[in-house]
Design a protein around this motif. Structure first.
Motif, mmCIF file in Angstrom:
data_model
loop_
_atom_site.group_PDB
_atom_site.id
_atom_site.type_symbol
_atom_site.label_atom_id
_atom_site.label_comp_id
_atom_site.label_asym_id
_atom_site.label_seq_id
_atom_site.Cartn_x
_atom_site.Cartn_y
_atom_site.Cartn_z
ATOM 1 N N ALA A 46 0.834 -1.202 0.000
ATOM 2 C CA ALA A 46 0.000 0.000 0.000
ATOM 3 C C ALA A 46 0.866 1.248 0.000
ATOM 4 C CB ALA A 46 -0.912 -0.003 1.219
ATOM 5 N N ARG A 47 0.227 2.390 -0.188
ATOM 6 C CA ARG A 47 0.918 3.673 -0.069
ATOM 7 C C ARG A 47 -0.012 4.660 0.610
ATOM 8 N NH1 ARG A 47 -1.020 7.229 -3.628
ATOM 9 N NH2 ARG A 47 -2.123 6.483 -5.471
ATOM 10 N N ARG A 48 0.569 5.532 1.370
ATOM 11 C CA ARG A 48 -0.221 6.509 2.100
ATOM 12 C C ARG A 48 -0.941 7.454 1.145
ATOM 13 N NH1 ARG A 48 2.034 7.569 7.831
ATOM 14 N NH2 ARG A 48 3.391 5.763 8.163
ATOM 15 N N LEU A 62 -5.394 2.505 8.964
ATOM 16 C CA LEU A 62 -4.589 1.744 9.904
ATOM 17 C C LEU A 62 -4.257 2.601 11.120
ATOM 18 C CD1 LEU A 62 -3.803 0.739 6.858
ATOM 19 C CD2 LEU A 62 -1.948 -0.446 8.020
ATOM 20 N N ALA A 63 -4.156 1.942 12.280
ATOM 21 C CA ALA A 63 -3.772 2.654 13.496
ATOM 22 C C ALA A 63 -3.022 1.703 14.415
ATOM 23 C CB ALA A 63 -5.002 3.223 14.197
ATOM 24 N N GLN A 64 -2.107 2.262 15.187
ATOM 25 C CA GLN A 64 -1.348 1.483 16.171
ATOM 26 C C GLN A 64 -2.068 1.543 17.510
ATOM 27 O OE1 GLN A 64 2.046 0.422 15.042
ATOM 28 N NE2 GLN A 64 1.883 -1.073 16.720
ATOM 29 N N VAL A 70 -4.478 -2.087 14.014
ATOM 30 C CA VAL A 70 -5.834 -2.361 13.552
ATOM 31 C C VAL A 70 -5.976 -1.815 12.139
ATOM 32 C CG1 VAL A 70 -6.863 -2.416 15.845
ATOM 33 C CG2 VAL A 70 -6.759 -0.247 14.610
ATOM 34 N N VAL A 71 -6.702 -2.560 11.329
ATOM 35 C CA VAL A 71 -6.985 -2.159 9.946
ATOM 36 C C VAL A 71 -8.492 -2.099 9.812
ATOM 37 C CG1 VAL A 71 -6.637 -2.660 7.511
ATOM 38 C CG2 VAL A 71 -4.914 -3.382 9.178
ATOM 39 N N VAL A 185 -4.024 6.220 9.751
ATOM 40 C CA VAL A 185 -3.266 6.480 8.527
ATOM 41 C C VAL A 185 -4.059 5.860 7.392
ATOM 42 C CG1 VAL A 185 -1.158 6.010 7.229
ATOM 43 C CG2 VAL A 185 -1.036 6.485 9.693
ATOM 44 N N THR A 186 -4.443 6.667 6.433
ATOM 45 C CA THR A 186 -5.218 6.157 5.301
ATOM 46 C C THR A 186 -4.272 5.744 4.183
ATOM 47 O OG1 THR A 186 -7.086 7.595 5.830
ATOM 48 C CG2 THR A 186 -7.016 6.679 3.613
ATOM 49 N N VAL A 187 -4.507 4.559 3.641
ATOM 50 C CA VAL A 187 -3.649 4.049 2.575
ATOM 51 C C VAL A 187 -4.501 3.572 1.408
ATOM 52 C CG1 VAL A 187 -1.881 3.335 4.220
ATOM 53 C CG2 VAL A 187 -3.594 1.675 3.463
ATOM 54 N N ARG A 188 -3.871 3.571 0.254
ATOM 55 C CA ARG A 188 -4.476 2.969 -0.924
ATOM 56 C C ARG A 188 -3.776 1.629 -1.131
ATOM 57 N NH1 ARG A 188 -7.746 5.544 -3.953
ATOM 58 N NH2 ARG A 188 -6.904 7.589 -3.371
#
Length: 326
Positions: A46-48, A62-64, A70-71, A185-188
């Motif tokens: 993925a990429r941000r 995603l988050a820590q 967690v996704v 954090v949003t990713v594609r």
């Protein structure tokens, strides 16, 4: 009795009714490797997503949470795909719960690149994987919620019970993961190719036999179809004996019926004194066998489901047939 965990997720979903259309939530935990947001992003290829990014592609947040990641997806189910889970769980433990707008959904557990267990959240006895019994000690809530509106909440509760990680309600707003409320954090997501798959369900259950039949001559395949329809017609009583005889004769002679004639098989034939699943498979076996080309081999798959305990005998005869030609 509803547990506190189920009650929490029941309230979580009630306040966000749009999630009934679909949700995917995964908890990634350390095993032989650390679980970090950056590491999971890399595994998912993925990429941000940057401000103003309007490209197409599946999104995830995603988050820590402590040593765990967690996704969250409210429109997608990337981490329910076995091929994605194999990458995501290399050195890690991954639990996923997901469902779609039609109410279908399940729980998955993967570790060290293997999908150990998948379970249908609507039917906890329907499971598969390398270790389907992995969920055995965690099914009380799902069994209690079966057939009620709390099935999805009970499924989410299993993830928390097995991981110790709760999806924080305050991190999820009215439109999805809230970056102002949580460390999202949003990713594609990148492209992970599907695992090699057989061309049919029969190839999943009987890969060697399926491969041999597909590579065999037309004559051998027709003989195999004849074995299948004979097994079905010997096992069941049909409502229209004359139509059944016409189908068997066509299969034995290697004659494919046109679509109108094949549709008649579906609409006119009924099976007597059989459960719904077996009856449906029996009729489908006769329908498929009258088709053309490799598609007609679906009849063998349908026969496998229809004849139950008789399958071992049919399977033996089919193997004898294909082994004669190598």
């Amino acid at each position: 009795m509803v547990s506190d965990m189920v009650r929490y997720y029941d309230d979580f979903l009630a306040d966000r009714d749009w999630l009934a259309e679909g949700l995917s939530w995964a908890v990634v935990q350390p095993a032989s490797a650390e679980a970090t947001v950056g590491g999971v992003i890399e595994r998912l290829r993925a990429r941000r997503v940057e401000l103003g990014d309007s490209q197409s592609g599946e999104l995830a947040d995603l988050a820590q949470i402590g040593p765990n990641v967690v996704v969250f997806q409210d429109n997608g189910c990337a981490l329910s795909r076995p091929e994605v889970l194999r990458w995501a769980s290399d050195g890690l433990r991954v639990h996923t719960v997901d469902w779609t707008i039609n109410g279908n959904g399940g729980l998955t557990y993967a570790v060290y690149g293997k999908v150990l267990a998948w379970m249908d959240m609507n039917d906890p006895d329907r499971r598969h994987g390398d270790d389907p019994a992995a969920f055995d000690d965690d099914l009380a809530d799902v069994r209690a919620a079966r057939g009620t509106g709390q099935v999805t909440a009970a499924a989410m509760a299993i993830v928390e019970r097995r991981t110790g990680v709760r999806l924080p309600a305050e991190w999820v707003g009215d439109e999805g993961a809230d970056p102002q409320a949580g460390p999202w954090v949003t990713v594609r997501l990148g492209s992970i190719p599907p695992d090699p798959r057989p061309p049919s369900n029969f190839g999943h259950y009987e890969p060697d036999l399926d491969a041999r039949l597909r590579a065999a001559s037309e004559q051998v395949r027709r003989s195999a179809l004849t074995l299948a329809v004979r097994a079905v017609t010997a096992r069941f009583r049909f409502s229209d004996g004359e139509l059944v005889r016409q189908v068997v004769d066509a299969v034995e002679r290697g004659v494919s019926l046109d679509e109108e004639a094949r549709t008649t098989v579906i609409h006119r034939l009924k099976v007597q004194d059989a459960d719904v699943s077996s009856a449906s498979s029996a009729v489908h076996a006769l329908y498929a066998a009258t088709g053309s080309g490799l598609a007609a081999l679906d009849a063998v798959s349908a026969a496998r489901h229809a004849v139950g305990d008789d399958w071992s005998t049919v399977r033996h005869d089919l193997y004898r047939l294909v082994r004669e030609v190598g």
